[in-house]
Structures are given as C-alpha cells and as structure tokens.
Design a protein around this motif. Structure first.
Motif, PDB file in Angstrom:
ATOM      1  N   UNK A  12      21.493 -34.793 -14.217  1.00  0.00           N
ATOM      2  CA  UNK A  12      20.172 -35.504 -15.104  1.00  0.00           C
ATOM      3  C   UNK A  12      20.544 -34.521 -16.421  1.00  0.00           C
ATOM      4  N   UNK A  13      19.892 -33.623 -16.648  1.00  0.00           N
ATOM      5  CA  UNK A  13      20.069 -33.035 -17.960  1.00  0.00           C
ATOM      6  C   UNK A  13      21.154 -32.514 -17.932  1.00  0.00           C
ATOM      7  N   UNK A  14      22.323 -32.483 -18.998  1.00  0.00           N
ATOM      8  CA  UNK A  14      23.851 -31.994 -19.050  1.00  0.00           C
ATOM      9  C   UNK A  14      22.954 -30.584 -20.261  1.00  0.00           C
ATOM     10  N   UNK A  15      21.859 -31.156 -20.827  1.00  0.00           N
ATOM     11  CA  UNK A  15      21.952 -29.975 -22.026  1.00  0.00           C
ATOM     12  C   UNK A  15      21.165 -28.610 -21.315  1.00  0.00           C
ATOM     13  N   UNK A  16      20.789 -28.665 -19.845  1.00  0.00           N
ATOM     14  CA  UNK A  16      19.899 -27.465 -19.811  1.00  0.00           C
ATOM     15  C   UNK A  16      21.025 -26.570 -19.083  1.00  0.00           C
ATOM     16  N   UNK A  17      20.758 -25.619 -20.003  1.00  0.00           N
ATOM     17  CA  UNK A  17      21.404 -24.102 -20.018  1.00  0.00           C
ATOM     18  C   UNK A  17      21.715 -23.212 -18.580  1.00  0.00           C
ATOM     19  N   UNK A  18      19.866 -23.502 -18.729  1.00  0.00           N
ATOM     20  CA  UNK A  18      19.902 -22.104 -17.137  1.00  0.00           C
ATOM     21  C   UNK A  18      20.760 -23.525 -15.981  1.00  0.00           C
ATOM     22  N   UNK A  19      20.774 -24.456 -15.989  1.00  0.00           N
ATOM     23  CA  UNK A  19      21.055 -25.649 -14.652  1.00  0.00           C
ATOM     24  C   UNK A  19      22.892 -25.407 -15.193  1.00  0.00           C
ATOM     25  N   UNK A  20      23.162 -24.773 -16.378  1.00  0.00           N
ATOM     26  CA  UNK A  20      24.639 -25.234 -16.365  1.00  0.00           C
ATOM     27  C   UNK A  20      24.876 -23.071 -15.903  1.00  0.00           C
ATOM     28  N   UNK A  21      24.215 -22.667 -16.499  1.00  0.00           N
ATOM     29  CA  UNK A  21      24.551 -20.621 -15.999  1.00  0.00           C
ATOM     30  C   UNK A  21      24.614 -21.290 -13.986  1.00  0.00           C
ATOM     31  N   UNK A  22      23.513 -21.227 -13.514  1.00  0.00           N
ATOM     32  CA  UNK A  22      23.341 -21.448 -11.928  1.00  0.00           C
ATOM     33  C   UNK A  22      25.148 -22.841 -11.855  1.00  0.00           C
ATOM     34  N   UNK A  23      25.090 -22.984 -12.301  1.00  0.00           N
ATOM     35  CA  UNK A  23      27.248 -23.802 -12.044  1.00  0.00           C
ATOM     36  C   UNK A  23      27.354 -23.443 -12.603  1.00  0.00           C
ATOM     37  N   UNK A  24      28.179 -22.680 -13.350  1.00  0.00           N
ATOM     38  CA  UNK A  24      29.463 -21.920 -13.527  1.00  0.00           C
ATOM     39  C   UNK A  24      29.139 -20.537 -11.956  1.00  0.00           C
ATOM     40  N   UNK A  25      28.265 -19.718 -12.699  1.00  0.00           N
ATOM     41  CA  UNK A  25      27.635 -18.690 -11.452  1.00  0.00           C
ATOM     42  C   UNK A  25      27.751 -19.246 -10.065  1.00  0.00           C
ATOM     43  N   UNK A  26      27.840 -20.472  -9.773  1.00  0.00           N
ATOM     44  CA  UNK A  26      28.418 -20.859  -8.152  1.00  0.00           C
ATOM     45  C   UNK A  26      29.809 -21.082  -8.154  1.00  0.00           C
ATOM     46  N   UNK A  27      30.046 -21.622  -9.399  1.00  0.00           N
ATOM     47  CA  UNK A  27      31.303 -21.849  -8.673  1.00  0.00           C
ATOM     48  C   UNK A  27      32.164 -21.111  -9.501  1.00  0.00           C
ATOM     49  N   UNK A  28      32.526 -20.374 -10.990  1.00  0.00           N
ATOM     50  CA  UNK A  28      33.500 -19.340 -11.131  1.00  0.00           C
ATOM     51  C   UNK A  28      33.239 -18.553 -10.384  1.00  0.00           C
ATOM     52  N   UNK A  29      32.364 -17.647 -10.096  1.00  0.00           N
ATOM     53  CA  UNK A  29      32.141 -16.178  -9.781  1.00  0.00           C
ATOM     54  C   UNK A  29      32.493 -16.721  -8.264  1.00  0.00           C
ATOM     55  N   UNK A  30      31.187 -17.554  -7.460  1.00  0.00           N
ATOM     56  CA  UNK A  30      31.754 -16.957  -6.101  1.00  0.00           C
ATOM     57  C   UNK A  30      32.588 -17.917  -5.936  1.00  0.00           C
ATOM     58  N   UNK A  31      32.289 -19.704  -5.568  1.00  0.00           N
ATOM     59  CA  UNK A  31      33.200 -19.725  -5.159  1.00  0.00           C
ATOM     60  C   UNK A  31      34.885 -19.933  -5.030  1.00  0.00           C
ATOM     61  N   UNK A  32      34.789 -19.578  -6.531  1.00  0.00           N
ATOM     62  CA  UNK A  32      36.214 -19.750  -6.940  1.00  0.00           C
ATOM     63  C   UNK A  32      36.520 -17.949  -7.067  1.00  0.00           C
ATOM     64  N   UNK A  33      35.959 -17.573  -7.949  1.00  0.00           N
ATOM     65  CA  UNK A  33      36.339 -16.256  -8.463  1.00  0.00           C
ATOM     66  C   UNK A  33      35.881 -15.415  -7.291  1.00  0.00           C
ATOM     67  N   UNK A  34      35.128 -15.159  -5.939  1.00  0.00           N
ATOM     68  CA  UNK A  34      35.315 -14.473  -4.994  1.00  0.00           C
ATOM     69  C   UNK A  34      35.892 -15.127  -3.780  1.00  0.00           C
ATOM     70  N   UNK A  35      35.674 -16.293  -3.293  1.00  0.00           N
ATOM     71  CA  UNK A  35      35.747 -16.525  -2.338  1.00  0.00           C
ATOM     72  C   UNK A  35      37.547 -17.177  -2.392  1.00  0.00           C
TER      73      UNK A  35
END
Lengths: 61, 302
Positions: free
Chosen positions: B162-185
């Motif tokens: 919806x808004x690729x320039x939304x830094x907060x949305x990007x931080x949320x995605x990287x936390x969800x994917x890179x930290x929790x899904x990929x990095x932890x699980x």
C-alpha cells in the motif's frame, strides 16, 4: 600450530562477516573471553546470522 | 512442564556472563556486500540427487515419516508463503544496493520452495502439481503457524504494498520476517533437522539442499540485523521493534508445538527435547537483539 597461535587466531563467518576474536569470546553465547575457536563447542552459532561453527574460516585481516 | 519460547522471553534480557556485551559493536555487512556474497554462494536445486533419500524414506517407520513430514511441511509451506509475501519489501528499497539484495532474497525463497516441492514429489511421493503438494503439506501445520504466516506476514506485506515508503511498515515487516520467522523459528528448525539427518546418515540429497538454504537464510538474517540496527538508532523505532516482538512471540512460541501437544507440554522433536529447542531459539533471538542494540522486552501470553 602453537597454542599461542591458536589463542590469537581470529575466525570469520562466511555467511555474514562476523569475526570471532578469541580475546573477546562470545559471553552472550556462553563462550568466555580467551577461548580459542578450536575450543568453542560445535553447537555454538554465529550471533548475527545463526551460521554454525563449521561455516567460519580463519581470518587474518 | 517445559519452558516454552514464551516462558523464556517472559524473563526479558537475563544479562550475560560479563556485564558489558560486545555484540553491539559487531561490524555488519551492508546490502551491497551481501549481494556480492549471494553471487558467490549461488546454487542449483534441480540437479540434487535424491536417489538415496527415496531409499531412506522407504526404510523409515510410519512414525519417523510422520515426524519428519510435520517438520518439513512447515518449511515447504513457509518458503512458498515468503516467496509470495516478499514483494512488498522488495518495493520498499531505499537505494540500488538494497534493491539488488532484496531481489536476490525473493529469488532465494522461490528456489527453496522448489527444493521442497521436488523432495515431496520424488521422495515423499505426493502426486499431482506443486499446488496440490502444498495443499497436502498444509494439512500437517498447526494453528499458530497459520496465524503467523497467513495473517501477520500477509498483513505486513500488504501494508508495504500500500505504501512502500512507510518506514514503520518496513520495520514491522523485517521484525516479523527476518527476526521472528527466519531468525528465531526457521534457523532453529534447520539446526535440529540437519543435525538429525547428519547424525543418522539419512536424506543426503535433502540435506545438501537444506544446507544451501541455511546459508541463504544466514545472509537474509544478516540483512535484517543490519537494517534494524540502522533504523533502531532512533528510539521510537527501537520501541516499535519491541512492540512487534511482544505481539508476535506468543504466536511464534506455538509454532514449535507438534500435533497432539499443547504449549507448555514436554515433548521431543526428532529426539531433541522441547526445552533444548526453545532455549536455542531464545538464545538466537536475544543475542541478535543485542547486536541490533534493542533490549528484549518481557513478553507474556496475550
């Protein structure tokens, strides 16, 4: 390789570039300062990217 | 009772052997360096020999096949989910080097799904199409997995589309994917599955591909760590990462729970105790957060 060499030899993670320095060890990962890489347990892993000990190579940079 | 990932994170940061962590000063690769590493570490999924894997699979007991299928299905479906739900992050690049790296990651995820599709077709013996095999693999998954991948990950991607320039949305995605899904699980599951196969000398073709997948994911996690460390210089962003972890970790804790078990039960996964697996995942997350410079928040059940 002498024991002195083992103790000072640094190792680099080939997946992310993190450098293991024996002088610092990895206290957060249970590795006390002064621990040579050869003495790090095989189940230890890179704190940055999760790569295993076998994914590290000697680093002379 | 076993200590779940949620129980472990409920205690927050428990400190280290020394008072001062050195992890915050670790030098990280930037996206250009990670892109160049990707070129050196490229691999081919379609030529891996699965002949012995077929023999090993046929020799497994029904229970071994069931346990292995549950473990591998989460990766098969997870790789497909990430391939399709990564487009938002690719669109959110902030410079050309980051665009190049993020594009390689999406290609990696597609290749990982191809490796699993090939394994499920040729070794597990699921007939039909790629899509049909994915549907069958989905039947092995638990509710926590589906909430994390079909709801949280999909929502995070949609906000970026919806808004690729939304830094907060990007931080949320990287936390969800890179930290929790990929990095932890994922890295935890990869560690134990690979270890099991190597110890038992089974499924060599699968392991060959899975080792390559792990290398790719180490690179991906390195990107996520670099990105969040850059952004978390701003205290409001660091707090946002903590909030996202508080939201997701109760769900993530349930992903490890095998069929017929409840969160908090003591069980074994491929012979490894639930305590051991949860401790591994917790240590991976807490150390990585120290590299980023964010304190692990105390997390409790929703």
């Amino acid at each position: 390789m002498s024991s002195d060499t083992l103790t000072v030899q640094r190792w680099i993670c080939e997946s992310c570039g993190m450098i293991y320095d024996p002088a610092e060890g990895d206290p957060d990962g249970g590795i006390a300062p002064g621990t040579a890489f050869e003495d790090v347990p095989n189940d230890w892993f890179c704190p940055v990217c999760g790569a295993r000990k076998r994914d590290f190579a000697p680093y002379d940079g | 009772m076993t200590k779940t990932l949620l129980d472990l994170t409920a205690q927050g940061d428990v400190g280290t052997m020394t008072d001062e962590s050195k992890l915050a000063s670790v030098q990280l690769m930037n996206p250009q360096q990670l892109y160049e590493l990707w070129e050196k570490q490229n691999w081919v999924s379609q030529t891996i020999d699965l002949t012995k894997d077929k023999e090993d699979w046929a020799a497994f007991t029904e229970e071994e096949r069931s346990n292995m299928a549950w473990n591998l299905s989460s990766f098969f479906v997870g790789e497909e989910r990430v391939t399709t739900q990564f487009t938002g992050l690719v669109a959110a690049y902030e410079d050309q080097s980051e665009e190049a790296f993020l594009t390689t990651q999406q290609v990696d995820e597609a290749r990982h799904a191809q490796h699993f599709n090939r394994f499920y077709e040729q070794v597990v013996g699921y007939d039909g199409t790629f899509d049909k095999r994915l549907e069958r693999a989905r039947e092995d998954l638990n509710e926590a997995f589906l909430i994390l991948f079909d709801e949280h990950l999909v929502d995070a991607c949609k906000r970026l589309l919806d808004d690729p320039r939304d830094i907060e949305a990007k931080v949320d995605f990287v936390t969800t994917y890179h930290m929790v899904i990929e990095g932890t699980l994922a890295l935890t599951g990869q560690y134990y599955i690979t270890d099991y196969c190597e110890q038992h000398d089974v499924l060599p073709g699968f392991v060959e591909g899975f080792r390559n997948i792990s290398k790719d994911e180490h690179r991906h996690v390195a990107y996520g760590t670099w990105y969040l460390k850059e952004k978390c210089q701003e205290p409001a962003i660091a707090a946002r990462v903590q909030d996202k972890l508080v939201e997701l970790l109760p769900v993530a804790a349930g992903v490890f729970v095998p069929p017929g078990m409840q969160l908090g039960d003591t069980y074994e996964i491929l012979g490894y105790s639930s305590d051991h697996v949860n401790e591994f995942a917790f240590t991976a997350l807490s150390r990585r957060l120290k590299v980023i410079g964010v304190e692990l928040p105390a997390v409790t059940a929703a």
